[in-house]
Write a protein that holds these residues in place. Sequence first.
Motif, PDB file in Angstrom:
ATOM      1  N   PHE A 124       0.828  -1.197   0.000  1.00  0.00           N
ATOM      2  CA  PHE A 124       0.000   0.000   0.000  1.00  0.00           C
ATOM      3  C   PHE A 124       0.870   1.258   0.000  1.00  0.00           C
ATOM      4  O   PHE A 124       1.824   1.360   0.777  1.00  0.00           O
ATOM      5  N   ALA A 125       0.529   2.201  -0.866  1.00  0.00           N
ATOM      6  CA  ALA A 125       1.290   3.446  -0.945  1.00  0.00           C
ATOM      7  C   ALA A 125       1.089   4.298   0.290  1.00  0.00           C
ATOM      8  O   ALA A 125       1.975   5.068   0.671  1.00  0.00           O
ATOM      9  N   ASN A 126      -0.059   4.203   0.934  1.00  0.00           N
ATOM     10  CA  ASN A 126      -0.348   4.969   2.143  1.00  0.00           C
ATOM     11  C   ASN A 126      -0.454   4.064   3.356  1.00  0.00           C
ATOM     12  O   ASN A 126      -1.364   4.192   4.194  1.00  0.00           O
ATOM     13  N   ALA A 127       0.487   3.124   3.463  1.00  0.00           N
ATOM     14  CA  ALA A 127       0.466   2.132   4.545  1.00  0.00           C
ATOM     15  C   ALA A 127       0.572   2.775   5.918  1.00  0.00           C
ATOM     16  O   ALA A 127       0.240   2.143   6.923  1.00  0.00           O
ATOM     17  N   ARG A 128       1.011   4.027   6.009  1.00  0.00           N
ATOM     18  CA  ARG A 128       1.160   4.689   7.307  1.00  0.00           C
ATOM     19  C   ARG A 128      -0.167   4.745   8.065  1.00  0.00           C
ATOM     20  O   ARG A 128      -0.187   4.767   9.300  1.00  0.00           O
ATOM     21  N   VAL A 129      -1.297   4.788   7.328  1.00  0.00           N
ATOM     22  CA  VAL A 129      -2.606   4.868   8.002  1.00  0.00           C
ATOM     23  C   VAL A 129      -2.948   3.553   8.705  1.00  0.00           C
ATOM     24  O   VAL A 129      -3.888   3.510   9.496  1.00  0.00           O
ATOM     25  N   LEU A 130      -2.188   2.476   8.411  1.00  0.00           N
ATOM     26  CA  LEU A 130      -2.409   1.190   9.057  1.00  0.00           C
ATOM     27  C   LEU A 130      -1.647   1.073  10.369  1.00  0.00           C
ATOM     28  O   LEU A 130      -1.817   0.085  11.090  1.00  0.00           O
ATOM     29  N   GLY A 131      -0.815   2.082  10.679  1.00  0.00           N
ATOM     30  CA  GLY A 131      -0.045   2.062  11.912  1.00  0.00           C
ATOM     31  C   GLY A 131       1.369   1.566  11.699  1.00  0.00           C
ATOM     32  O   GLY A 131       1.694   0.935  10.680  1.00  0.00           O
ATOM     33  N   GLY A 132       2.211   1.845  12.683  1.00  0.00           N
ATOM     34  CA  GLY A 132       3.638   1.553  12.545  1.00  0.00           C
ATOM     35  C   GLY A 132       4.010   0.092  12.612  1.00  0.00           C
ATOM     36  O   GLY A 132       5.092  -0.288  12.177  1.00  0.00           O
ATOM     37  N   SER A 133       3.147  -0.759  13.161  1.00  0.00           N
ATOM     38  CA  SER A 133       3.477  -2.188  13.264  1.00  0.00           C
ATOM     39  C   SER A 133       2.370  -3.063  12.682  1.00  0.00           C
ATOM     40  O   SER A 133       2.068  -4.144  13.193  1.00  0.00           O
ATOM     41  N   SER A 134       1.756  -2.584  11.601  1.00  0.00           N
ATOM     42  CA  SER A 134       0.709  -3.363  10.944  1.00  0.00           C
ATOM     43  C   SER A 134       1.296  -4.614  10.292  1.00  0.00           C
ATOM     44  O   SER A 134       2.485  -4.659   9.969  1.00  0.00           O
ATOM     45  N   ILE A 135       0.450  -5.619  10.092  1.00  0.00           N
ATOM     46  CA  ILE A 135       0.883  -6.899   9.521  1.00  0.00           C
ATOM     47  C   ILE A 135      -0.026  -7.240   8.345  1.00  0.00           C
ATOM     48  O   ILE A 135      -1.246  -7.105   8.427  1.00  0.00           O
ATOM     49  N   CYS A 136       0.589  -7.681   7.234  1.00  0.00           N
ATOM     50  CA  CYS A 136      -0.162  -8.106   6.050  1.00  0.00           C
ATOM     51  C   CYS A 136       0.140  -9.575   5.766  1.00  0.00           C
ATOM     52  O   CYS A 136       1.316  -9.960   5.689  1.00  0.00           O
ATOM     53  N   VAL A 137      -0.893 -10.379   5.626  1.00  0.00           N
ATOM     54  CA  VAL A 137      -0.739 -11.819   5.431  1.00  0.00           C
ATOM     55  C   VAL A 137      -1.663 -12.267   4.301  1.00  0.00           C
ATOM     56  O   VAL A 137      -2.825 -11.840   4.227  1.00  0.00           O
ATOM     57  N   TRP A 138      -1.152 -13.152   3.421  1.00  0.00           N
ATOM     58  CA  TRP A 138      -1.955 -13.741   2.355  1.00  0.00           C
ATOM     59  C   TRP A 138      -2.373 -15.150   2.788  1.00  0.00           C
ATOM     60  O   TRP A 138      -1.583 -16.090   2.697  1.00  0.00           O
ATOM     61  N   PRO A 139      -3.604 -15.349   3.263  1.00  0.00           N
ATOM     62  CA  PRO A 139      -4.034 -16.706   3.625  1.00  0.00           C
ATOM     63  C   PRO A 139      -4.043 -17.642   2.424  1.00  0.00           C
ATOM     64  O   PRO A 139      -3.798 -18.841   2.559  1.00  0.00           O
ATOM     65  N   ASP A 140      -4.344 -17.105   1.242  1.00  0.00           N
ATOM     66  CA  ASP A 140      -4.255 -17.869   0.005  1.00  0.00           C
ATOM     67  C   ASP A 140      -3.993 -16.889  -1.138  1.00  0.00           C
ATOM     68  O   ASP A 140      -3.728 -15.705  -0.901  1.00  0.00           O
ATOM     69  N   ARG A 141      -4.068 -17.348  -2.374  1.00  0.00           N
ATOM     70  CA  ARG A 141      -3.623 -16.541  -3.509  1.00  0.00           C
ATOM     71  C   ARG A 141      -4.579 -15.415  -3.883  1.00  0.00           C
ATOM     72  O   ARG A 141      -4.197 -14.501  -4.615  1.00  0.00           O
ATOM     73  N   ASP A 142      -5.813 -15.474  -3.430  1.00  0.00           N
ATOM     74  CA  ASP A 142      -6.758 -14.425  -3.815  1.00  0.00           C
ATOM     75  C   ASP A 142      -7.393 -13.696  -2.625  1.00  0.00           C
ATOM     76  O   ASP A 142      -8.411 -13.028  -2.771  1.00  0.00           O
ATOM     77  N   THR A 143      -6.809 -13.831  -1.426  1.00  0.00           N
ATOM     78  CA  THR A 143      -7.277 -13.074  -0.266  1.00  0.00           C
ATOM     79  C   THR A 143      -6.089 -12.513   0.499  1.00  0.00           C
ATOM     80  O   THR A 143      -5.031 -13.145   0.575  1.00  0.00           O
ATOM     81  N   LEU A 144      -6.289 -11.345   1.047  1.00  0.00           N
ATOM     82  CA  LEU A 144      -5.262 -10.660   1.834  1.00  0.00           C
ATOM     83  C   LEU A 144      -5.877 -10.224   3.154  1.00  0.00           C
ATOM     84  O   LEU A 144      -6.973  -9.637   3.179  1.00  0.00           O
ATOM     85  N   SER A 145      -5.190 -10.503   4.256  1.00  0.00           N
ATOM     86  CA  SER A 145      -5.641 -10.079   5.581  1.00  0.00           C
ATOM     87  C   SER A 145      -4.662  -9.042   6.124  1.00  0.00           C
ATOM     88  O   SER A 145      -3.459  -9.298   6.187  1.00  0.00           O
ATOM     89  N   VAL A 146      -5.183  -7.895   6.489  1.00  0.00           N
ATOM     90  CA  VAL A 146      -4.366  -6.808   7.017  1.00  0.00           C
ATOM     91  C   VAL A 146      -4.749  -6.579   8.477  1.00  0.00           C
ATOM     92  O   VAL A 146      -5.935  -6.424   8.797  1.00  0.00           O
TER      93      VAL A 146
END
Length: 272
Positions: A61-83
């Motif tokens: 994300f280009a504006n990942a700062r809005v997610l906070g300083g220690s946000s985590i992004c995980v792909w449970p599978d190939r077509d879903t993303l959990s932030v």
Amino acid sequence: RSSHTPLMTSGYLLVVVILSALAHLTYGLVQSAQFSSDGTIIHFVFGAPVSERNNTCSTIFANARVLGGSSICVWPDRDTLSVYPSFDATLVPEDILSFVNPILGGNVTVSAPSTAEVPMASFSVPNQHNPCYPLEIDASFSSGAGGRSLTYSWVVSPALQVALPAAISTSTFPPSSTITVLSTDIDTYFDSAQVYTITLVVTNFLGQAGQPISRTVVFTNTHVPVLQIFPPVLILGSNDETVLRATIIPVPASCSSISSPLPHYIYQWSGL
């Protein structure tokens, strides 16, 4: 005529390949982005498998700062993303996240959960209080914040005629989870023997407000002991024991509002 057939076939196949590729890109765009019911996760769903899956939020994300300083992004599978936004995130429902890779979808609006969790207010305050001591009000055990800070709205009734400087307005406490009213302010701005009702409403970042809860407190000149309970201590020996200790906080020597001599104290313990 037969010599042109392979060219026409090749051209047709080329067009089919291009259209298929474009269709793949189109269906690869993000289909939805929505907060979970408790607000701790943002679920992204894509229309097709994503080949390049990076787990660093700032590269997604280009504006990942809005997610906070220690946000985590995980792909449970190939077509879903959990932030998982961190506690210092500022993103709220209907805000926009921008993908670094435009193929993923460019800008996407994060929607509110279909059913958002309602926070629950909880606070403690003594029902009788000796104005010789500061009044401590603690709402830090309120829940339903979605991993972030709650908004605290306090109301005092009856409203004070004069505002407490930097501590309390005409009828409300500051929007904090813990409130301390100094003994000098109690003596100056609160009436003795008047029953005050304190009401709290908490709101989470999803915009959900909990039910108001109220407690009463009365300030009395009769000495009401203030008890301090220490953390449990494990005593090692032939029979290991966990010991709880308690003590009465001494009355300040400068306090002149006590109208009766200090009594002897009797301690009674009960377990829940």
